[in-house]
Design a protein around this motif. Structure first.
Motif, PDB file in Angstrom:
ATOM      1  N   PRO A 113       0.488  -1.072  -0.087  1.00 49.77           N
ATOM      2  CA  PRO A 113       0.331   0.043  -0.207  1.00 49.77           C
ATOM      3  C   PRO A 113       1.006   1.349  -0.089  1.00 49.77           C
ATOM      4  CG  PRO A 113      -0.633  -1.649   2.392  1.00 49.77           C
ATOM      5  CD  PRO A 113       0.717  -2.539   1.323  1.00 49.77           C
ATOM      6  N   PRO A 114       0.258   2.403  -0.756  1.00 52.03           N
ATOM      7  CA  PRO A 114       0.973   3.418  -0.580  1.00 52.03           C
ATOM      8  C   PRO A 114       1.402   3.811   0.625  1.00 52.03           C
ATOM      9  CG  PRO A 114      -0.834   3.893  -2.416  1.00 52.03           C
ATOM     10  CD  PRO A 114      -0.814   2.348  -1.608  1.00 52.03           C
ATOM     11  N   ASP A 115       0.630   3.828   2.054  1.00 53.86           N
ATOM     12  CA  ASP A 115       0.872   4.672   2.758  1.00 53.86           C
ATOM     13  C   ASP A 115       1.929   3.866   3.222  1.00 53.86           C
ATOM     14  OD1 ASP A 115      -0.337   1.806   3.645  1.00 53.86           O
ATOM     15  OD2 ASP A 115      -1.590   2.828   4.711  1.00 53.86           O
ATOM     16  N   ARG A 116       2.411   3.363   3.503  1.00 57.40           N
ATOM     17  CA  ARG A 116       4.202   2.524   3.579  1.00 57.40           C
ATOM     18  C   ARG A 116       4.745   3.485   3.574  1.00 57.40           C
ATOM     19  NH1 ARG A 116       1.804  -2.555   4.900  1.00 57.40           N
ATOM     20  NH2 ARG A 116      -0.869  -1.656   5.943  1.00 57.40           N
ATOM     21  N   GLU A 117       4.699   3.575   2.382  1.00 56.09           N
ATOM     22  CA  GLU A 117       5.883   4.649   1.689  1.00 56.09           C
ATOM     23  C   GLU A 117       6.588   6.144   2.190  1.00 56.09           C
ATOM     24  OE1 GLU A 117       5.333   5.565  -2.436  1.00 56.09           O
ATOM     25  OE2 GLU A 117       4.861   3.121  -3.085  1.00 56.09           O
ATOM     26  N   ILE A 118       7.878   6.276   2.241  1.00 61.94           N
ATOM     27  CA  ILE A 118       8.311   7.519   2.761  1.00 61.94           C
ATOM     28  C   ILE A 118       9.096   7.780   2.429  1.00 61.94           C
ATOM     29  CG2 ILE A 118       7.003   7.055   5.417  1.00 61.94           C
ATOM     30  CD1 ILE A 118      10.456   6.386   6.029  1.00 61.94           C
ATOM     31  N   LEU A 127      11.381   4.537   1.227  1.00 62.58           N
ATOM     32  CA  LEU A 127      11.576   2.717   2.164  1.00 62.58           C
ATOM     33  C   LEU A 127      10.730   2.572   2.374  1.00 62.58           C
ATOM     34  CD1 LEU A 127      14.291   4.372   4.635  1.00 62.58           C
ATOM     35  CD2 LEU A 127      14.341   2.510   2.423  1.00 62.58           C
ATOM     36  N   TYR A 128      10.444   1.954   2.871  1.00 66.20           N
ATOM     37  CA  TYR A 128       8.854   0.676   2.655  1.00 66.20           C
ATOM     38  C   TYR A 128       8.937   1.185   4.537  1.00 66.20           C
ATOM     39  CZ  TYR A 128       8.749   1.293  -2.101  1.00 66.20           C
ATOM     40  OH  TYR A 128       9.098   1.666  -3.756  1.00 66.20           O
ATOM     41  N   VAL A 129       7.751   1.173   4.690  1.00 66.15           N
ATOM     42  CA  VAL A 129       7.870   1.283   6.101  1.00 66.15           C
ATOM     43  C   VAL A 129       6.392   0.299   7.090  1.00 66.15           C
ATOM     44  CG1 VAL A 129       7.826   2.255   8.952  1.00 66.15           C
ATOM     45  CG2 VAL A 129       8.776   3.336   7.663  1.00 66.15           C
ATOM     46  N   SER A 130       6.672  -1.158   8.384  1.00 64.33           N
ATOM     47  CA  SER A 130       5.403  -1.929   8.283  1.00 64.33           C
ATOM     48  C   SER A 130       5.641  -1.626   9.766  1.00 64.33           C
ATOM     49  CB  SER A 130       4.932  -2.417   7.477  1.00 64.33           C
ATOM     50  OG  SER A 130       6.513  -3.264   7.251  1.00 64.33           O
ATOM     51  N   ARG A 140       5.906   5.798  10.623  1.00 66.56           N
ATOM     52  CA  ARG A 140       6.717   5.784  10.273  1.00 66.56           C
ATOM     53  C   ARG A 140       7.413   7.467  10.255  1.00 66.56           C
ATOM     54  NH1 ARG A 140       3.596   7.162   4.453  1.00 66.56           N
ATOM     55  NH2 ARG A 140       3.831   8.387   5.316  1.00 66.56           N
ATOM     56  N   ASP A 141       6.411   8.381  11.479  1.00 68.57           N
ATOM     57  CA  ASP A 141       7.434   9.047  12.048  1.00 68.57           C
ATOM     58  C   ASP A 141       8.797   8.779  12.436  1.00 68.57           C
ATOM     59  OD1 ASP A 141       5.382  10.880  11.136  1.00 68.57           O
ATOM     60  OD2 ASP A 141       4.641  10.684  12.978  1.00 68.57           O
ATOM     61  N   TRP A 142       9.022   8.061  12.843  1.00 63.50           N
ATOM     62  CA  TRP A 142       9.896   7.383  13.833  1.00 63.50           C
ATOM     63  C   TRP A 142      11.468   7.176  13.475  1.00 63.50           C
ATOM     64  CZ3 TRP A 142       7.588   3.817  17.606  1.00 63.50           C
ATOM     65  CH2 TRP A 142       7.272   4.780  18.911  1.00 63.50           C
ATOM     66  N   ILE A 143      11.150   6.777  11.751  1.00 66.01           N
ATOM     67  CA  ILE A 143      11.806   6.098  10.397  1.00 66.01           C
ATOM     68  C   ILE A 143      12.095   7.800   9.999  1.00 66.01           C
ATOM     69  CG2 ILE A 143      12.344   4.475   8.589  1.00 66.01           C
ATOM     70  CD1 ILE A 143      12.069   3.233  11.381  1.00 66.01           C
ATOM     71  N   LEU A 144      11.439   7.821   9.981  1.00 63.18           N
ATOM     72  CA  LEU A 144      11.734   9.819   9.466  1.00 63.18           C
ATOM     73  C   LEU A 144      12.449  10.621  10.128  1.00 63.18           C
ATOM     74  CD1 LEU A 144       8.323  11.122   7.700  1.00 63.18           C
ATOM     75  CD2 LEU A 144      10.433  10.373   6.130  1.00 63.18           C
ATOM     76  N   ALA A 145      12.286  10.409  11.044  1.00 61.93           N
ATOM     77  CA  ALA A 145      13.192  11.105  12.353  1.00 61.93           C
ATOM     78  C   ALA A 145      14.620  10.544  12.942  1.00 61.93           C
ATOM     79  CB  ALA A 145      12.235  11.648  13.616  1.00 61.93           C
ATOM     80  N   MET A 146      14.593   9.684  12.064  1.00 62.46           N
ATOM     81  CA  MET A 146      16.480   9.136  12.677  1.00 62.46           C
ATOM     82  C   MET A 146      17.035   9.866  11.950  1.00 62.46           C
ATOM     83  SD  MET A 146      15.415   5.033  12.291  1.00 62.46           S
ATOM     84  CE  MET A 146      17.402   4.651  12.584  1.00 62.46           C
TER      85      MET A 146
END
Length: 169
Positions: A113-118, A127-130, A140-146
């Protein structure tokens, strides 16, 4: 502590398993790095990747004495639009659903699903987050904040380099 893990398979049938422990998503360096070797690894089975990777990650967890509050795996927690169990979900269940798991994959899985993409940094490649045990928006927010200004966060790159032998803490 947050633990990011990665596995590198060897031609001889074994694997090197690496983990980096960190306290905050924005940390530029790990608090501690852990490396272990698994001498026997199952052969790759299409559609059953977790059978090969899960025992390696569990062995690494046996070598960690810190309390782990969340684990980040290189791959998916759930697969496709119908959320079939991936490596992360199998790990979550193996840990009796006590530790939330976030999956960060570099390649799209069929019907992701597109909502997994960041998108991180200036990269146009997602990247694909689940995740499980944590809301997807939070994961998603945590991975973006890395830490790191590139597509792959600094500590996820470090754990990959550690298991490949190209970085030593």
């Amino acid at each position: 502590m947050i633990l990011a893990v990665d596995v590198q398979y060897e031609d001889g049938g074994g694997a090197t398993v690496a983990g980096v422990l960190f306290e905050d998503w924005s940390d530029p360096e790990p608090a501690r790095a852990v490396l272990t070797h698994v001498s026997e690894v199952q052969d790759y089975e299409p559609g059953q990747f977790y059978k090969r990777e899960l025992p390696c990650i569990l062995q690494l967890l046996d070598a960690i004495h810190e309390s782990v509050d969340l684990i980040v795996v290189d791959g998916y927690v759930t697969l496709g639009a119908d959320d079939r169990p991936g490596l992360g979900m199998h790990l979550y269940n193996a840990l009796q659903q006590r530790i939330p798991i976030i999956g960060v994959a570099k390649k799209a899985f069929l019907d992701t699903p597109p909502d997994r993409e960041i998108l991180r940094g200036d990269s146009l490649k997602p990247l694909y987050v689940s995740g499980v045990g944590v809301p997807l928006t939070q994961a998603r927010d945590w991975i973006l904040a890395m830490h790191g200004k590139h597509r792959i966060p600094t500590l996820l790159k470090r754990v990959d380099q550690l298991c490949r032998g190209s970085w030593r803490p």
